[in-house]
Scaffold this active site. Structure first.
Site, PDB file in Angstrom:
ATOM      1  N   GLN A  92       0.844  -1.199   0.000  1.00 15.17           N
ATOM      2  CA  GLN A  92       0.000   0.000   0.000  1.00 15.17           C
ATOM      3  C   GLN A  92       0.876   1.244   0.000  1.00 15.17           C
ATOM      4  O   GLN A  92       1.716   1.413   0.889  1.00 15.17           O
ATOM      5  CB  GLN A  92      -0.920  -0.008   1.229  1.00 15.17           C
ATOM      6  CG  GLN A  92      -1.894   1.163   1.252  1.00 15.17           C
ATOM      7  CD  GLN A  92      -2.832   1.118   2.464  1.00 15.17           C
ATOM      8  OE1 GLN A  92      -2.616   0.348   3.399  1.00 15.17           O
ATOM      9  NE2 GLN A  92      -3.855   1.944   2.436  1.00 15.17           N
ATOM     10  N   HIS A  98      -8.544   1.914  -0.506  1.00 11.30           N
ATOM     11  CA  HIS A  98      -8.954   1.968  -1.922  1.00 11.30           C
ATOM     12  C   HIS A  98      -8.925   0.581  -2.511  1.00 11.30           C
ATOM     13  O   HIS A  98      -8.098  -0.252  -2.149  1.00 11.30           O
ATOM     14  CB  HIS A  98      -8.057   2.913  -2.727  1.00 11.30           C
ATOM     15  CG  HIS A  98      -6.589   2.646  -2.595  1.00 11.30           C
ATOM     16  ND1 HIS A  98      -5.842   3.052  -1.506  1.00 11.30           N
ATOM     17  CD2 HIS A  98      -5.723   2.002  -3.399  1.00 11.30           C
ATOM     18  CE1 HIS A  98      -4.596   2.683  -1.655  1.00 11.30           C
ATOM     19  NE2 HIS A  98      -4.483   2.026  -2.801  1.00 11.30           N
ATOM     20  N   HIS A 100      -8.489  -1.310  -6.074  1.00  8.64           N
ATOM     21  CA  HIS A 100      -8.121  -1.230  -7.484  1.00  8.64           C
ATOM     22  C   HIS A 100      -9.067  -2.138  -8.261  1.00  8.64           C
ATOM     23  O   HIS A 100      -9.353  -3.268  -7.822  1.00  8.64           O
ATOM     24  CB  HIS A 100      -6.708  -1.790  -7.705  1.00  8.64           C
ATOM     25  CG  HIS A 100      -5.601  -1.050  -7.020  1.00  8.64           C
ATOM     26  ND1 HIS A 100      -4.743  -0.207  -7.684  1.00  8.64           N
ATOM     27  CD2 HIS A 100      -5.184  -1.064  -5.725  1.00  8.64           C
ATOM     28  CE1 HIS A 100      -3.841   0.271  -6.843  1.00  8.64           C
ATOM     29  NE2 HIS A 100      -4.087  -0.234  -5.636  1.00  8.64           N
TER      30      HIS A 100
HETATM   31  P1  AMP Z   1      -1.530   1.354  -3.583  1.00 11.35           P
HETATM   32  O1  AMP Z   1      -0.108   1.190  -4.022  1.00 11.35           O
HETATM   33  O2  AMP Z   1      -2.302   0.085  -3.520  1.00 11.35           O
HETATM   34  O3  AMP Z   1      -1.620   2.181  -2.319  1.00 11.35           O
HETATM   35  O4  AMP Z   1      -2.241   2.172  -4.748  1.00 11.35           O
HETATM   36  C1  AMP Z   1      -2.183   3.552  -4.869  1.00 11.35           C
HETATM   37  C2  AMP Z   1      -2.527   3.867  -6.287  1.00 11.35           C
HETATM   38  O5  AMP Z   1      -2.825   5.239  -6.369  1.00 11.35           O
HETATM   39  C3  AMP Z   1      -1.408   3.589  -7.281  1.00 11.35           C
HETATM   40  O6  AMP Z   1      -1.836   2.650  -8.250  1.00 11.35           O
HETATM   41  C4  AMP Z   1      -1.138   4.958  -7.894  1.00 11.35           C
HETATM   42  O7  AMP Z   1      -0.830   4.903  -9.267  1.00 11.35           O
HETATM   43  C5  AMP Z   1      -2.426   5.677  -7.640  1.00 11.35           C
HETATM   44  N1  AMP Z   1      -2.327   7.120  -7.581  1.00 11.35           N
HETATM   45  C6  AMP Z   1      -1.402   7.853  -6.907  1.00 11.35           C
HETATM   46  N2  AMP Z   1      -1.662   9.172  -7.073  1.00 11.35           N
HETATM   47  C7  AMP Z   1      -2.769   9.261  -7.843  1.00 11.35           C
HETATM   48  C8  AMP Z   1      -3.535  10.353  -8.372  1.00 11.35           C
HETATM   49  N3  AMP Z   1      -3.213  11.637  -8.112  1.00 11.35           N
HETATM   50  N4  AMP Z   1      -4.611  10.080  -9.157  1.00 11.35           N
HETATM   51  C9  AMP Z   1      -4.938   8.794  -9.414  1.00 11.35           C
HETATM   52  N5  AMP Z   1      -4.267   7.725  -8.938  1.00 11.35           N
HETATM   53  C10 AMP Z   1      -3.202   7.953  -8.169  1.00 11.35           C
END
Ligand code: AMP
Length: 112
Positions: A92, A98, A100
């Site tokens: 994370q 969140h 995906h």
């Molecule tokens: P995680 O690594 O599971 O915490 O996922 C976080 C996700 O947020 C990653 O896939 C990022 O690419 C995505 N992310 C980070 N910043 C943004 C943003 N400003 N808009 C959309 N997605 C984002």
């Protein structure tokens, strides 16, 4: 609160929105890992899956209803993957709960 996704909810950081209601927001991931890759988040700040409680768990059912509607709209009839990364070892990177949703290609198992 200094939280990236809370700022997206507040409109302080732009996002490519797919769906929004009073409880949840769905938006495309900025770094897509599949032809379709979006995130669904509760508007309320919940840091990760470990913070789901009897008091806030209704939002999880609602998130999965929203996902079911969105994958239908996006015609992911061949399947898709829902991923929740929790904590450092879980991968994370944004500490706001969140889910995906990835689709449009074959998925492999086990995940990395
Ligand atoms: P995680 O690594 O599971 O915490 O996922 C976080 C996700 O947020 C990653 O896939 C990022 O690419 C995505 N992310 C980070 N910043 C943004 C943003 N400003 N808009 C959309 N997605 C984002």
């Amino acid at each position: 609160m200094d939280c990236l996704f809370c700022k997206i909810v507040a409109g302080e950081i732009p996002s490519k929105k797919l769906y929004e209601d009073d409880q949840v927001l769905a938006f495309y991931d900025v770094d897509p890992q599949a032809p379709v890759h979006f995130l669904v988040i509760p508007k309320e700040h919940i840091a990760c899956a470990s913070e789901i409680t009897p008091e806030n768990s209704q939002i999880i059912a609602h998130i999965f209803e929203v996902i079911a509607n969105l994958v239908s709209t996006l015609k992911l009839a061949d399947g898709y993957r829902i991923v929740n990364n929790c904590g450092v070892q879980g991968g994370q990177s944004v500490p706001h709960l969140h889910f995906h949703v990835l689709g449009g290609r074959d998925m492999s198992w086990p995940p990395g």
